[in-house]
Motif scaffolding. Structure first.
Motif, PDB file in Angstrom:
ATOM      1  N   HIS A 193      30.941 -15.298  -1.041  1.00  0.00           N
ATOM      2  CA  HIS A 193      30.296 -14.864   0.204  1.00  0.00           C
ATOM      3  C   HIS A 193      29.345 -13.698  -0.002  1.00  0.00           C
ATOM      4  CE1 HIS A 193      32.757 -17.677   2.384  1.00  0.00           C
ATOM      5  NE2 HIS A 193      33.832 -17.193   1.786  1.00  0.00           N
ATOM      6  N   HIS A 200      24.307 -17.697  -3.849  1.00  0.00           N
ATOM      7  CA  HIS A 200      24.745 -18.980  -3.280  1.00  0.00           C
ATOM      8  C   HIS A 200      24.278 -20.129  -4.168  1.00  0.00           C
ATOM      9  CE1 HIS A 200      24.557 -16.943   0.981  1.00  0.00           C
ATOM     10  NE2 HIS A 200      25.406 -16.353   0.153  1.00  0.00           N
ATOM     11  N   THR A 228      34.313 -22.933   4.394  1.00  0.00           N
ATOM     12  CA  THR A 228      33.934 -21.527   4.540  1.00  0.00           C
ATOM     13  C   THR A 228      32.819 -21.094   3.589  1.00  0.00           C
ATOM     14  OG1 THR A 228      35.651 -20.811   2.977  1.00  0.00           O
ATOM     15  CG2 THR A 228      36.254 -20.914   5.307  1.00  0.00           C
TER      16      THR A 228
END
Length: 254
Positions: A193, A200, A228
């Motif tokens: 995250h 990413h 998630t």
């Protein structure tokens, strides 16, 4: 009066510059104005970009590799340090490609350890995604795997600097190529995250590489985590999957 010792030091310094200057001159001869204009946009070197202030002269990677092939055996680590410290992106990239060659051809563990230490000492200059991606797994990843020193990559993953984090996850490519996936999964989750899109993409890319080796491993990891994870990471990870399965993940049907 200039001392004899000062003269010797100056001669040594001038000798150090010779090969570096030759390389810079050779790269300049291969520079293309249209590439020099395009690369800053491609590598986000403008104001507010992740590589703000990076400078380019416009040499393509194939042409850089020609220079690397010509000089990597002649250049020393101090000379690589000078080249790697340059503000010019192509200078730094060539320096890293030469360092990779030296590591891959090193005959002793001492030489390999010296190169790894050098890389870590100068990693602040490894500050764009191509610089990381073309060097980290071939030096840090291989060294970590062969010496069973996974904490080296864990330490990088825990640093605040994004490029250090990217070095860590990209370095696990060497593990993936050997069919070892646990460290990749651990580090992907550690920075899953992270706020930057470049992380990413890196996480998704390495997960996809794991899937290329073992799709069951990727499926299992994604089944637990895909709800998630950032959308970019998911899209990169599932890129090579069967289209129906891709759509199941994208639409949350798994």
């Amino acid at each position: 009066m200039i001392s004899f010792l000062s003269i010797l030091r100056r001669k040594k310094t001038n000798k150090l510059h010779v090969v570096v200057d030759e390389i810079k001159s050779a790269l300049q001869d291969l520079a293309l104005p249209e590439k020099a204009a395009f690369f800053p946009r491609f590598f986000k070197a403008g104001k507010g970009g992740y590589a703000e202030g990076d400078r380019f002269i416009g040499v393509t990677v194939p042409d850089q590799r020609k220079i690397v092939k010509e000089y990597w055996q002649r250049i020393s680590l101090p000379e690589i340090a000078e080249l790697l410290s340059s503000k010019i992106h192509e200078h730094r990239h060539c320096a890293l490609l030469m360092l990779v060659n030296k590591f891959e051809k090193a005959r002793s563990e001492k030489d390999k350890n010296d190169i790894v230490s050098f890389y870590l000492n100068y990693k602040k200059f490894v500050n764009n995604w191509d610089l990381v991606d073309n060097s980290a797994y071939k030096i840090l990843g291989r060294h970590s795997f062969e010496t069973e020193n996974e904490d080296l990559l864990r330490t990088l993953a825990a640093e605040e600097n994004m490029w250090s984090k990217r070095m860590a996850i990209v370095a696990t490519m060497f593990y993936v190529k050997k069919g070892k996936f646990e460290l990749l999964k651990e580090l992907a989750l550690y920075n899953l995250h992270h706020p930057h899109d470049l992380m990413h993409k890196a996480n998704g890319w390495l997960l996809r590489e794991m899937g290329n080796k073992n799709e069951a491993e990727l499926f299992s990891f994604l089944k637990t985590n895909y709800h998630t994870m950032p959308r970019t990471t998911l899209r990169y990870a599932i890129e090579k999957m069967d289209e129906d399965l891709r759509q199941d993940f994208l639409k949350g049907r798994i």
